[in-house]
Design an enzyme around this catalytic site. Structure first.
Site, PDB file in Angstrom:
ATOM      1  N   SER A 326     -83.209  67.918   0.971  1.00  0.00           N
ATOM      2  CA  SER A 326     -82.222  66.828   1.001  1.00  0.00           C
ATOM      3  C   SER A 326     -81.138  67.025   2.052  1.00  0.00           C
ATOM      4  CB  SER A 326     -81.591  66.666  -0.386  1.00  0.00           C
ATOM      5  OG  SER A 326     -82.549  66.203  -1.306  1.00  0.00           O
ATOM      6  N   HIS A 369     -81.289  56.600 -10.692  1.00  0.00           N
ATOM      7  CA  HIS A 369     -79.853  56.478 -10.437  1.00  0.00           C
ATOM      8  C   HIS A 369     -79.369  55.037 -10.507  1.00  0.00           C
ATOM      9  CE1 HIS A 369     -80.765  60.402  -8.438  1.00  0.00           C
ATOM     10  NE2 HIS A 369     -79.593  60.720  -8.946  1.00  0.00           N
ATOM     11  N   CYS A 382     -80.042  60.840  -4.106  1.00  0.00           N
ATOM     12  CA  CYS A 382     -81.083  59.988  -4.664  1.00  0.00           C
ATOM     13  C   CYS A 382     -82.303  59.945  -3.736  1.00  0.00           C
ATOM     14  CB  CYS A 382     -80.533  58.568  -4.885  1.00  0.00           C
ATOM     15  SG  CYS A 382     -81.788  57.406  -5.434  1.00  0.00           S
TER      16      CYS A 382
END
Length: 626
Positions: A326, A369, A382
């Site tokens: 991420s 989310h 997310c």
């Protein structure tokens, strides 16, 4: 009485000729006598030496190796004086016999003797070969006392490299070792120094990449020796040039702290100054002691250094490449913003997964989310938001943005084995994998998985560029031969500053919003905060559908080498960025739980040390430290 006039004349001529001949003979005898006096008395010593088959030998004088300093001007390398024994094969007559005699005076093993004999066979008969080094004065005295029985043997005083901060700087400074046949075959360097048996050259680190300037240039001396190899006199000498001195941008205090903070993990960390690219810490753990390579390594040490899991000899900060997870989401976001495909307020719905071509791609949060915009997508990390964005932007634009931020580009610093990572394209997959690019490849790339690979140094460069808005380049050397090494990459990035501001804002929420993934590892104001960051967790195994139905196995319940990598990148302070950091913990699990706290502590120490300038190097330093 009659006189024989003709007879008298003949006798007179014979007398004159005899006198002339006698005079000539006397003159020749005088000249010969005078010359014999010259040869026997005035030039007797010179010709006596020649009669003993004296010869003039030319020997190389190895130069003093250049010194390496840390940021504060403290020595990272030392040239210690060391006693050694050299031997010339053609003067020793029976090398094996002489070596066995030496073994009675020195700590020589049979292996040492065999190696010396092998070295002599490889070199010309008049080339000196180092038989033993690191000796005490008592050894030298014993050899000198037995010199008549040791023809061709000469005690010498040399320099031996030492590393006073060995473990802390082993991956940066490296170490030296004897020139091997492999080294000679792999180099185009024809420096005669390399042909001296046991001459030391850089093997790893800066010692290797800057070998030639650190080595210097050899000197020459002419000596006169007799047939027994005994040195009669030194005729003349021309000193060589010492190697250049180098000062690093890395300081010992922060480097040591960083390594201590990584202790217990197979991990790496890089700290950079975002204003000029200076590398303030570059750590890879576990580390090793460079000094252990200066003598034969024990089996226990060698086994420990070659641990297949923790790999102490590998500089993971520059040679390790990992899926960035991420931490790559800022790249995808900037690619979308620059392409005009999204704005910061546009929302994407995350139900916990995305289905593409009858395959589900899951978000890390099983329940999803909900509706999120860009800053929230960064704050919560997310996955579904970035799946969607990657499909809209496409891999080509994502890779172009990655290159702008320094990913997929080989950093230009003076270390070996630097990896350039991998930023894939459709053409790359066709050429390398012999397959076409598919939608799933873009989805995986959207969260820094799949084919995407980056090193910790590259992630630090990416973070520094986002924080500064400049095309900053890493800089490891401050002074090179007492001249300031240039700073590169101070021109603005070809990225909209407003888009960079949006990304910086989202990264700030990651660390400072109560629901941010790194809030638990935030940098508090009293520590120099706030800090803006991004967590990352990259999978090293594939999670099957069956496992998801039963429940994904937690990292701590898996074998160590099947756990996820933990990553974190950050810059601080938020409002006036000065420092950037990247941390990668191999098989550490979650980035927020493992990597982020490490990065926070290192960043706090970096800020505490403050804007510490470079220490001055000694003005009249010597190459020898006694």
């Amino acid at each position: 009485m009659e006189f024989d006039h003709k007879g008298d004349v003949k006798r007179s001529r014979l007398s004159r000729r005899a006198l002339m001949l006698g005079g000539i003979q006397a003159s020749v005898a005088a000249v010969i006598g005078w010359r014999m006096h010259q040869l026997g008395v005035k030039e007797g010593d010179q010709y006596r030496l020649l009669a003993e088959e004296n010869r003039i030998n030319i020997q190389l004088l190895p130069p003093a190796r250049g010194l390496i300093y840390d940021r504060d001007g403290d020595l990272l390398t030392i040239n210690d004086r060391v006693y050694a024994i050299e031997m010339v094969r053609e003067q020793s007559r029976d090398p094996e016999l002489i070596l066995n005699r030496l073994a009675q005076l020195l700590p020589l093993t049979q292996e040492d003797i065999d190696k010396a004999l092998a070295d002599m066979k490889k070199r010309r008969a008049f080339v000196p070969v180092t038989v033993a080094t690191g000796l005490e004065w008592e050894h030298i005295a014993a050899v000198s006392a037995n010199a008549p029985a040791l023809p061709g043997v000469t005690p010498v005083l040399g320099l031996n490299r030492q590393y006073p901060k060995g473990p802390e700087f082993s991956h940066i400074v490296g170490y030296v070792g004897s020139v091997s046949d492999y080294d000679l075959n792999e180099t185009d360097d024809h420096d005669p120094l390399l042909r001296i048996p046991r001459f030391k050259i850089g093997k790893t680190g800066i010692e290797a990449t800057l070998e030639k300037p650190l080595r210097g240039e050899a000197g020459i001396k002419r000596i006169e020796v007799n047939s027994l190899g005994r040195v009669i006199r030194e005729l003349d000498r021309k000193e060589g040039a010492s190697g250049v001195d180098i000062q690093l941008t890395v300081g010992q205090e922060l480097q040591t702290y960083t390594l201590n903070r990584l202790k217990g993990h197979s991990a790496s960390a890089v700290v950079m100054d975002v204003t000029n690219g200076d590398i303030l810490a570059l750590a890879s753990g576990p580390t090793f002691d460079s000094n252990k390579f200066l003598k034969p390594i024990s089996q226990a040490d060698w086994k420990e250094m070659n641990d297949p899991h923790y790999r102490p000899l590998v500089n993971k900060a520059v040679a390790g490449t990992y899926p960035p997870g991420s931490t790559f989401k800022m790249v995808v976001a900037l690619a979308g913003l620059e392409a005009g495909l999204i704005d910061s307020s546009e929302e994407v719905y995350c139900p916990g997964h995305m289905e593409v071509a009858n395959r589900k791609f899951h978000c890390w949060k099983r329940g999803g989310h909900g509706h999120v915009h860009l800053r929230e997508a960064l704050r919560y990390s997310c996955d579904v938001y970035f799946y969607d964005l990657a499909l809209r932007v496409g891999i080509e634009k994502i890779t172009q943005m990655a290159h702008k931020l320094g990913l997929g580009e080989r950093p230009n610093i003076q270390l070996p084995s630097i990896k350039e990572g991998l930023m894939p394209t459709k053409d790359w997959k066709r050429k390398v994998k012999k397959k076409d690019w598919v939608l799933g490849d873009s989805i995986n790339a959207g969260i820094g998985q799949g084919f995407v690979l980056a090193s910790p140094l590259q992630l630090a460069v990416m973070t520094a560029r986002i924080a500064s808005g400049m095309k900053i380049e890493p800089r490891l050397i401050n002074l090179y031969n007492n001249e300031v090494y240039p700073t590169r990459g101070l021109e603005p990035l070809d990225i909209n500053p407003n888009h960079l501001a949006i990304i910086r804002s989202g990264m700030s929420e990651v660390s400072n919003h109560r629901r941010g993934t790194a809030y638990g590892a935030r940098l508090k104001p009293e520590q120099g905060g706030p800090m803006a960051g991004k967590t990352g967790t990259s999978q090293v195994r594939q999670i099957t559908a069956a496992e998801r139905r039963k429940g994904v196995v937690r990292n701590e319940d898996l074998p160590w080498n099947r756990r996820d990598h933990a990553l974190f990148v950050a810059f601080a302070p938020v409002q006036n960025p000065r420092y950037a950091i990247s941390v990668v913990v191999e098989h550490g699990g979650g980035g927020s739980a493992v990597a982020a706290p490490i990065a926070r502590d290192i960043m706090a120490r970096t800020i505490k040390l403050g804007d510490k300038g470079y220490g001055n190097l000694p003005n009249n330093r010597t190459r020898e430290q006694t």
